[in-house]
Design a protein around this motif. Structure first.
Motif, PDB file in Angstrom:
ATOM      1  N   MET A 112      40.360  37.342  24.994  1.00 31.43           N
ATOM      2  CA  MET A 112      41.779  37.040  25.193  1.00 31.43           C
ATOM      3  C   MET A 112      42.284  37.626  26.498  1.00 31.43           C
ATOM      4  N   LEU A 116      43.482  35.343  29.693  1.00 33.03           N
ATOM      5  CA  LEU A 116      44.843  35.454  30.217  1.00 33.03           C
ATOM      6  C   LEU A 116      44.827  35.759  31.709  1.00 33.03           C
ATOM      7  N   ALA A 119      43.913  32.596  33.489  1.00 33.64           N
ATOM      8  CA  ALA A 119      45.033  31.657  33.458  1.00 33.64           C
ATOM      9  C   ALA A 119      46.123  32.063  34.443  1.00 33.64           C
ATOM     10  N   LYS A 199      40.439  29.205  25.574  1.00 33.35           N
ATOM     11  CA  LYS A 199      41.564  30.147  25.550  1.00 33.35           C
ATOM     12  C   LYS A 199      42.361  30.063  26.844  1.00 33.35           C
ATOM     13  N   TYR A 203      46.489  29.383  27.351  1.00 33.12           N
ATOM     14  CA  TYR A 203      47.345  30.295  28.108  1.00 33.12           C
ATOM     15  C   TYR A 203      47.946  29.603  29.327  1.00 33.12           C
ATOM     16  N   TRP A 234      55.333  37.754  29.362  1.00 34.25           N
ATOM     17  CA  TRP A 234      54.669  38.198  28.137  1.00 34.25           C
ATOM     18  C   TRP A 234      55.391  37.756  26.863  1.00 34.25           C
ATOM     19  N   LEU A 237      54.765  34.156  25.941  1.00 32.31           N
ATOM     20  CA  LEU A 237      53.404  33.813  25.539  1.00 32.31           C
ATOM     21  C   LEU A 237      53.128  34.121  24.074  1.00 32.31           C
ATOM     22  N   ALA A 240      51.363  31.399  22.047  1.00 34.57           N
ATOM     23  CA  ALA A 240      50.015  31.198  22.575  1.00 34.57           C
ATOM     24  C   ALA A 240      49.091  32.330  22.147  1.00 34.57           C
ATOM     25  N   HIS A 241      49.594  33.568  22.179  1.00 33.32           N
ATOM     26  CA  HIS A 241      48.798  34.712  21.712  1.00 33.32           C
ATOM     27  C   HIS A 241      48.354  34.506  20.265  1.00 33.32           C
TER      28      HIS A 241
END
Length: 319
Positions: A112, A116, A119, A199, A203, A234, A237, A240-241
């Protein structure tokens, strides 16, 4: 006079006539809601039927078979919790359980974080953006057997790329997949690399949906990059997380192809995971009841990880 007539309906609407005129709207509104609800359930029906037939029914069958000694011969006997008692006395199952949990808690957060970061980099205006996005996503659409075969060559103790690169930095040659101390970390690296693309795409889509107005307001207020990321990007997101976290947990618990092709669970069960042990018990040992008990335990673990992951994600959003 005309002005008074124009105001009269408004006065009635404010007074007692308002409830009278609002009822048809309420009924129409509720009727529209019921129509939308029926349409929604109609659209969901194929997915619900699929889930019921291919997910719920096999899961219930696994729970039932876990209390039997079924072995594909057609005959079976109800034996209660004997399979579960034997499982927790089985050293191989304990190794598979330990390796699966360790694989999950290492691969999921690292994947993850890296996804990120990638992305964030690909969300900038750089040359060759489409090329880089394609390159990072390519492992996702590549067959796992092909990926495993390439990494078998990379980890080859004699002619492998890993040892060749390591020797440039003075590192000693390693057996990688033949060493119980490095076999599981080597598989973790492959799992992280293969799952980055999916992933990263999630993101990247979430980053492109961040409000431009909020970003501009933060820049006008003099916020630096870290403050913009922490306070604007943050929080945006969050969904998405959650999605990446849940799908990553499921994928890590389902890892099988890499183990089957690269290590066969060895050396000394150091890479045996639950799915591989279930396969061995069911289709090589012909102990479907025993394998079903192992499957039930894996399903409980997946549910527990998803619950804990979702809870921690909600806490992060609230904070």
């Amino acid at each position: 006079m005309s002005t008074l007539q124009e105001k009269t309906p408004r006065v009635r609407a404010v007074r007692g006539d308002k409830a009278h005129t609002a009822r048809p709207r309420g009924r129409n509104g509720s009727r529209l809601t019921r129509q939308q609800s029926r349409a929604g359930w109609l659209l969901l029906t194929p997915a619900l039927l699929h889930s019921s037939f291919f997910l719920a029914v096999p899961a219930l069958a696994a729970v039932f078979l876990s209390f039997t000694n079924y072995d594909f011969s057609g005959a079976w006997q109800f034996i209660g919790a004997e399979n579960y008692v034997e499982l927790f006395q089985d050293a191989r199952f304990q190794a598979a359980l330990r390796n699966t949990i360790l694989y999950t808690i290492v691969v999921v957060p690292l994947a993850m974080i890296l996804a990120l970061l990638i992305a964030l980099g690909l969300n900038q205006k750089i040359r060759g953006l489409g090329f880089f996005r394609t390159v990072y996503y390519l492992p996702v659409v590549t067959a796992t057997v092909a990926v495993a075969s390439v990494w078998l060559w990379i980890y080859h103790p004699g002619a492998g790329l890993a040892n060749a690169v390591g020797s440039l930095f003075g590192m000693a040659r390693s057996e990688w997949l033949n060493d119980p101390g490095t076999a599981l970390p080597a598989l973790m690296a492959v799992g992280i690399w293969q799952g980055l693309g999916a992933k990263m795409i999630v993101y990247l889509a979430a980053l492109q949906g961040v409000s431009k107005e909020l970003l501009e307001a933060a820049n006008l207020d003099g916020a630096n990059r870290w403050q913009v990321f922490r306070n604007v990007i943050w929080p945006a997101l969050g969904p998405a997380h959650y999605f990446v976290l849940i799908t990553a947990i499921v994928q890590t618990f389902q890892v099988f192809d890499l183990v089957f092709v690269m290590t066969k669970g060895g050396p000394v069960n150091s890479t045996t995971v639950l799915t591989f042990d279930i396969y061995n018990n069911a289709f090589e040992g012909l102990r479907l009841g025993y394998a079903s008990a192992e499957t039930v335990i894996m399903l409980i673990l997946v549910a527990a990880f998803i619950y804990l992951g979702g809870r921690s994600q909600r806490k992060n959003q609230d904070a």
